[in-house]
Design a protein around this motif. Structure first.
Motif, mmCIF file in Angstrom:
data_model
loop_
_atom_site.group_PDB
_atom_site.id
_atom_site.type_symbol
_atom_site.label_atom_id
_atom_site.label_comp_id
_atom_site.label_asym_id
_atom_site.label_seq_id
_atom_site.Cartn_x
_atom_site.Cartn_y
_atom_site.Cartn_z
ATOM 1 N N HIS A 1 0.134 -1.071 -0.333
ATOM 2 C CA HIS A 1 0.266 -0.145 -0.074
ATOM 3 C C HIS A 1 0.867 1.075 -0.331
ATOM 4 O O HIS A 1 1.859 1.084 0.110
ATOM 5 C CB HIS A 1 -0.998 0.173 1.261
ATOM 6 N N HIS B 1 1.028 4.054 2.546
ATOM 7 C CA HIS B 1 2.186 4.682 3.334
ATOM 8 C C HIS B 1 3.200 4.902 3.252
ATOM 9 O O HIS B 1 4.017 3.772 2.948
ATOM 10 C CB HIS B 1 1.532 3.760 4.319
ATOM 11 N N HIS C 1 -6.927 -1.876 5.025
ATOM 12 C CA HIS C 1 -6.228 -0.719 6.223
ATOM 13 C C HIS C 1 -6.553 0.886 5.358
ATOM 14 O O HIS C 1 -7.062 2.018 6.391
ATOM 15 C CB HIS C 1 -4.938 -1.230 5.502
ATOM 16 N N ASP D 1 5.871 3.957 4.407
ATOM 17 C CA ASP D 1 6.465 3.920 5.361
ATOM 18 C C ASP D 1 6.748 2.211 4.927
ATOM 19 O O ASP D 1 7.001 1.219 5.544
ATOM 20 C CB ASP D 1 6.048 3.432 7.517
ATOM 21 N N HIS D 2 6.121 2.140 3.745
ATOM 22 C CA HIS D 2 5.881 0.680 3.201
ATOM 23 C C HIS D 2 6.529 1.072 1.415
ATOM 24 O O HIS D 2 6.662 0.606 1.243
ATOM 25 C CB HIS D 2 4.325 0.448 3.125
ATOM 26 N N ASP E 1 -0.385 -4.435 5.854
ATOM 27 C CA ASP E 1 -0.924 -3.356 7.003
ATOM 28 C C ASP E 1 -2.358 -3.380 7.137
ATOM 29 O O ASP E 1 -3.409 -3.819 6.093
ATOM 30 C CB ASP E 1 -1.002 -2.098 7.036
ATOM 31 N N HIS F 1 -5.361 0.861 11.564
ATOM 32 C CA HIS F 1 -4.722 -0.987 11.923
ATOM 33 C C HIS F 1 -6.134 -1.823 13.038
ATOM 34 O O HIS F 1 -6.486 -1.306 13.732
ATOM 35 C CB HIS F 1 -3.568 -0.360 12.635
HETATM 36 ZN ZN LIG Z 1 -0.113 1.243 6.786
#
Ligand SMILES: [Zn+2]
Length: 457
Positions: A59, A61, A158, A63-64, A184, A401
């Motif tokens: 996805h 985000h 998510h 941090d991904h 996530d 989450h």
């Molecule tokens: Zn995420």
């Protein structure tokens, strides 16, 4: 399979898959947080970037996906497979990330006066442009083959477009092997969240564990909003809502819409002041069939496009809004007040007790949002100190989450003949708590991998 990120952490997601001389990443996320964590972004990848054939992205985000442009800058020319909504979100998220990195680099340069070893921002908009060219949008349920890996994407519930990814491959002896990466996972409360599917049958599961030891509070967000609105109405103040651009902003607007429809709050002016959130909100409308919203509530999209919501696109309009008298509601980003237009609203209104700041999500360490929420009497905004006189409140129950209870329930849909469950994307405490619970309830073998641990499946 090697855990090259988010093992014992909640940012920097990256897992390496290697088979039959093909190498692929599942996610390539940025480390976020205090400097000692985010400095990891500057470390070299363990593999040469030009030896990676593909990235399977769960996805959008940061941090991904946030290090994809760095991977490209270092020579990655393979394909990035993700769902269509994720591909659209990348076009918004990655240029924004490049902008933040540029600012971050300026900060570093000022602080260390060129005495540090970092010579330029991690990547720039040109790297982002090249990255976007390598993105291959696919549909949920569509099978995609890349070298020895066959993949299929499942709805994770998510954020818009978020997927869990099933990777199927064959061993030398012809035996098939399946690994499911949860990405996530979304919560079980469905309002305005993207739809969520049960995990498919697999031999191995890599499950996130962000909230592996906690359940979300069961408070009613409507009650908190009613209280906040009545307070600022009475004093003719502004209600300032810092909100993450993807998901949270749309959820807040939806709650405001529903509450106005039910006459729980009056129709006072609502301002949406975040260029990124505005574009993401358009995507929510475009992909409304992917979102849990009953058709009787489709009036929400008309509401967004009506005069009841003032969309603030240009910086000039935003500056005027800073001076606009209350009562009213300003929804702006970033959600943790670490940048963006929210800073200008806070700067001009935080010292006025008629106003109120309503947080709608987690506030990380070392952010302005955390300082305000923790009740600091003075805070620093854009380099100057301000006394906090506005009231402060928070809604804690809107997480994107799954909580502990949701994750345990999700694992109940795993294949009972599975070989192993790996827990990543969580701190060690939550991972241990969830591992114990999964093992006790389902008797699955559960592994807690450390950073760079490698498994031969
Ligand atoms: Zn995420």
């Amino acid at each position: 399979m090697q855990f090259a990120g988010a093992a014992g952490q909640v940012t920097g997601s990256r897992t390496v898959l290697e088979h039959a001389s093909t190498r692929a990443y599942v996610d390539c996320g940025m480390y976020q947080g205090p400097r000692y964590i985010s400095d990891r972004n500057y470390l070299p990848f363990a593999e040469r970037a030009d030896t990676i054939q593909a990235v399977f992205l769960t996805h959008a985000h940061v941090d991904h996906c946030g290090l994809l442009p760095l991977l490209v800058k270092r020579g990655f020319r393979g394909k990035i497979f993700c769902t269509k909504p994720t591909a659209d979100l990348l076009e918004i998220v990655l240029p924004d990330a490049a902008g933040i990195l540029k600012e971050d680099f300026k900060d570093l340069s000022k602080k260390f006066k060129r005495k540090h070893s970092i010579e330029s921002p991690l990547y720039d908009t040109l790297d982002v442009e090249q990255t976007l060219k390598q993105v291959i949008p696919i549909a949920f349920g569509e099978e995609v083959t890349c070298g020895p890996f066959k993949t299929e994407y499942f709805r994770a519930g998510h954020i818009l477009g978020a997927a869990g990814i099933l990777v199927t491959t064959e061993k030398k002896n012809g035996e098939s092997i399946q690994i499911y990466f949860s990405g996530d996972v979304g919560p079980s409360h469905p309002i305005l969240h993207p739809k969520k599917e049960n995990p498919p049958k697999a031999d191995y599961y890599v499950l996130e564990s962000t909230y592996g030891d906690r359940n979300h509070t069961k408070e009613n967000p409507e009650e908190i909003i009613v209280e906040a609105v009545s307070r600022i109405l009475h004093r003719k103040g502004m209600l300032i809502i810092p909100a993450f651009s993807i998901g949270r902003t749309q959820l807040i607007l939806y709650l405001l819409y529903k509450m106005q429809e039910k006459k729980m709050i009056p129709e006072l002016p609502i301002y949406l002041d975040s260029p990124m959130a505005l574009r993401v909100t358009e995507l929510y409308e475009m992909y409304k069939s992917e979102v849990n919203i009953p058709s009787k509530d489709f009036g929400f999209f008309a509401f967004l496009n009506s005069r009841r919501v003032t969309k603030v696109y240009h910086a000039e309009e935003s500056k005027r809004l800073v001076e606009t008298p209350g009562p009213g509601i300003i929804v702006s980003a970033s959600g943790m007040c670490s940048g963006g237009r929210i800073l200008f609203h806070l700067r001009s209104r935080i010292e006025d007790p008629r106003n109120m700041i309503l947080f709608t999500g987690y506030q990380a360490e070392e952010t302005l949002g955390r300082d305000i929420l923790e009740g600091h009497a003075r805070v620093s905004i854009l380099g100057r100190e301000y006394v906090v006189r506005a009231s402060v409140a928070a809604i804690q129950s809107l997480s994107a989450h799954a909580d502990f209870h949701d994750l345990l329930g999700y694992a109940g849909h795993f294949n009972y003949q599975l070989k192993k469950v790996f827990l990543n994307h969580g701190l060690d405490g939550p991972r241990q708590h969830l591992a114990k619970a999964i093992h006790e309830k389902y008797h699955f073998p559960v592994e807690i991998p450390s950073y760079l641990d490698t498994y031969y499946l």
